[in-house]
Write a protein that holds these residues in place. Structure first.
Motif, PDB file in Angstrom:
ATOM      1  N   SER A  37      -7.361   6.015  -7.059  1.00 36.43           N
ATOM      2  CA  SER A  37      -8.078   4.749  -6.870  1.00 36.43           C
ATOM      3  C   SER A  37      -8.222   3.996  -8.188  1.00 36.43           C
ATOM      4  O   SER A  37      -8.035   2.781  -8.251  1.00 36.43           O
ATOM      5  N   LYS A  38      -8.559   4.725  -9.240  1.00 38.64           N
ATOM      6  CA  LYS A  38      -8.716   4.121 -10.568  1.00 38.64           C
ATOM      7  C   LYS A  38      -7.393   3.516 -11.046  1.00 38.64           C
ATOM      8  O   LYS A  38      -7.363   2.405 -11.586  1.00 38.64           O
ATOM      9  N   LEU A  39      -6.285   4.231 -10.832  1.00 38.55           N
ATOM     10  CA  LEU A  39      -4.972   3.736 -11.238  1.00 38.55           C
ATOM     11  C   LEU A  39      -4.561   2.505 -10.433  1.00 38.55           C
ATOM     12  O   LEU A  39      -4.001   1.557 -10.988  1.00 38.55           O
ATOM     13  N   CYS A  40      -4.847   2.498  -9.132  1.00 35.32           N
ATOM     14  CA  CYS A  40      -4.549   1.329  -8.293  1.00 35.32           C
ATOM     15  C   CYS A  40      -5.295   0.106  -8.808  1.00 35.32           C
ATOM     16  O   CYS A  40      -4.738  -0.985  -8.907  1.00 35.32           O
ATOM     17  N   ALA A  41      -6.561   0.287  -9.157  1.00 35.03           N
ATOM     18  CA  ALA A  41      -7.362  -0.820  -9.681  1.00 35.03           C
ATOM     19  C   ALA A  41      -6.876  -1.243 -11.068  1.00 35.03           C
ATOM     20  O   ALA A  41      -6.785  -2.436 -11.372  1.00 35.03           O
ATOM     21  N   MET A  42      -6.534  -0.281 -11.890  1.00 35.07           N
ATOM     22  CA  MET A  42      -6.102  -0.561 -13.254  1.00 35.07           C
ATOM     23  C   MET A  42      -4.799  -1.368 -13.290  1.00 35.07           C
ATOM     24  O   MET A  42      -4.662  -2.298 -14.083  1.00 35.07           O
ATOM     25  N   PHE A  43      -3.843  -1.014 -12.416  1.00 37.90           N
ATOM     26  CA  PHE A  43      -2.556  -1.704 -12.383  1.00 37.90           C
ATOM     27  C   PHE A  43      -2.499  -2.814 -11.342  1.00 37.90           C
ATOM     28  O   PHE A  43      -1.477  -3.481 -11.203  1.00 37.90           O
ATOM     29  N   ASN A  44      -3.588  -2.978 -10.587  1.00 39.46           N
ATOM     30  CA  ASN A  44      -3.699  -4.026  -9.576  1.00 39.46           C
ATOM     31  C   ASN A  44      -2.535  -3.965  -8.576  1.00 39.46           C
ATOM     32  O   ASN A  44      -1.820  -4.942  -8.367  1.00 39.46           O
ATOM     33  N   ASP A  46      -1.114  -2.203  -4.628  1.00 35.71           N
ATOM     34  CA  ASP A  46      -1.484  -1.677  -3.324  1.00 35.71           C
ATOM     35  C   ASP A  46      -1.394  -0.153  -3.349  1.00 35.71           C
ATOM     36  O   ASP A  46      -0.469   0.407  -3.959  1.00 35.71           O
ATOM     37  N   LYS A  47      -2.326   0.518  -2.686  1.00 30.63           N
ATOM     38  CA  LYS A  47      -2.335   1.984  -2.706  1.00 30.63           C
ATOM     39  C   LYS A  47      -1.108   2.588  -2.038  1.00 30.63           C
ATOM     40  O   LYS A  47      -0.758   3.724  -2.305  1.00 30.63           O
ATOM     41  N   ASN A  48      -0.399   1.827  -1.189  1.00 32.11           N
ATOM     42  CA  ASN A  48       0.808   2.331  -0.540  1.00 32.11           C
ATOM     43  C   ASN A  48       2.046   2.236  -1.425  1.00 32.11           C
ATOM     44  O   ASN A  48       3.113   2.668  -1.022  1.00 32.11           O
ATOM     45  N   LEU A  49       1.922   1.660  -2.605  1.00 31.99           N
ATOM     46  CA  LEU A  49       3.047   1.553  -3.536  1.00 31.99           C
ATOM     47  C   LEU A  49       2.898   2.476  -4.735  1.00 31.99           C
ATOM     48  O   LEU A  49       3.805   2.585  -5.545  1.00 31.99           O
ATOM     49  N   LEU A  50       1.767   3.153  -4.858  1.00 32.74           N
ATOM     50  CA  LEU A  50       1.497   4.010  -6.006  1.00 32.74           C
ATOM     51  C   LEU A  50       1.565   5.477  -5.595  1.00 32.74           C
ATOM     52  O   LEU A  50       0.907   5.894  -4.638  1.00 32.74           O
ATOM     53  N   TYR A  67       1.226  11.857 -14.289  1.00 36.80           N
ATOM     54  CA  TYR A  67       2.450  11.091 -14.096  1.00 36.80           C
ATOM     55  C   TYR A  67       2.319  10.309 -12.802  1.00 36.80           C
ATOM     56  O   TYR A  67       1.980  10.877 -11.761  1.00 36.80           O
ATOM     57  N   VAL A  68       2.541   8.997 -12.892  1.00 38.42           N
ATOM     58  CA  VAL A  68       2.406   8.130 -11.726  1.00 38.42           C
ATOM     59  C   VAL A  68       3.636   7.233 -11.622  1.00 38.42           C
ATOM     60  O   VAL A  68       4.256   6.890 -12.628  1.00 38.42           O
ATOM     61  N   LYS A  69       4.007   6.901 -10.369  1.00 36.18           N
ATOM     62  CA  LYS A  69       5.138   6.011 -10.112  1.00 36.18           C
ATOM     63  C   LYS A  69       4.637   4.844  -9.267  1.00 36.18           C
ATOM     64  O   LYS A  69       3.945   5.061  -8.270  1.00 36.18           O
ATOM     65  N   ILE A  70       5.009   3.631  -9.672  1.00 31.00           N
ATOM     66  CA  ILE A  70       4.618   2.435  -8.928  1.00 31.00           C
ATOM     67  C   ILE A  70       5.895   1.754  -8.444  1.00 31.00           C
ATOM     68  O   ILE A  70       6.693   1.266  -9.242  1.00 31.00           O
ATOM     69  N   TYR A  71       6.076   1.734  -7.131  1.00 29.63           N
ATOM     70  CA  TYR A  71       7.285   1.172  -6.527  1.00 29.63           C
ATOM     71  C   TYR A  71       7.137  -0.319  -6.269  1.00 29.63           C
ATOM     72  O   TYR A  71       6.033  -0.821  -6.035  1.00 29.63           O
ATOM     73  N   ASP A  72       8.287  -1.021  -6.256  1.00 25.64           N
ATOM     74  CA  ASP A  72       8.312  -2.443  -5.918  1.00 25.64           C
ATOM     75  C   ASP A  72       8.274  -2.641  -4.409  1.00 25.64           C
ATOM     76  O   ASP A  72       7.793  -3.660  -3.924  1.00 25.64           O
ATOM     77  N   ASP A  73       8.807  -1.656  -3.654  1.00 28.70           N
ATOM     78  CA  ASP A  73       8.957  -1.792  -2.208  1.00 28.70           C
ATOM     79  C   ASP A  73       8.600  -0.473  -1.510  1.00 28.70           C
ATOM     80  O   ASP A  73       9.045   0.595  -1.930  1.00 28.70           O
TER      81      ASP A  73
END
Length: 102
Positions: A37-44, A46-50, A67-73
């Motif tokens: 949740s903190k990472l989703c807020a920090m990078f602004n 959607d939780k379904n892309l993180l 280690y976290v991955k943030i997808y475009d799609d």
């Protein structure tokens, strides 16, 4: 809970950001959901892309590495990520289970 970014790179082949971080905390180790949740807020995002791949506690310190991955799609995310990682991050849910039983 304070998060410091160690490395941040973009992977154009998989269309995602790959981020390594250090999390300093006081008291008990934060839960997986709290960190996500903190990472989703920090990078602004959607939780379904993180995807929070892992959190490893450093022995004797109030610090974790992760280690976290943030997808475009979201479609690419579901194609690439392993099923147990999707379940751990609570992504997919009902649709994936319905497709298996068909």
């Amino acid at each position: 809970m304070e998060i410091k970014i160690v490395s941040d790179r973009y992977n154009p082949l998989l269309k995602r950001r790959e981020i390594k971080f250090i999390l300093d905390h006081e008291g008990a180790t934060p839960t997986f959901k709290d960190v996500r949740s903190k990472l989703c807020a920090m990078f602004n995002v959607d939780k379904n892309l993180l995807i929070l791949e892992k959190i490893v506690e450093e022995t004797g310190m109030q610090r974790c590495r992760g280690y976290v991955k943030i997808y475009d799609d979201e479609n690419i995310l579901k194609l690439v990520e392993r099923k147990h990682i999707l379940l751990k991050n609570e992504i997919g849910g009902e649709n994936d289970q319905g497709e298996e039983s068909s």
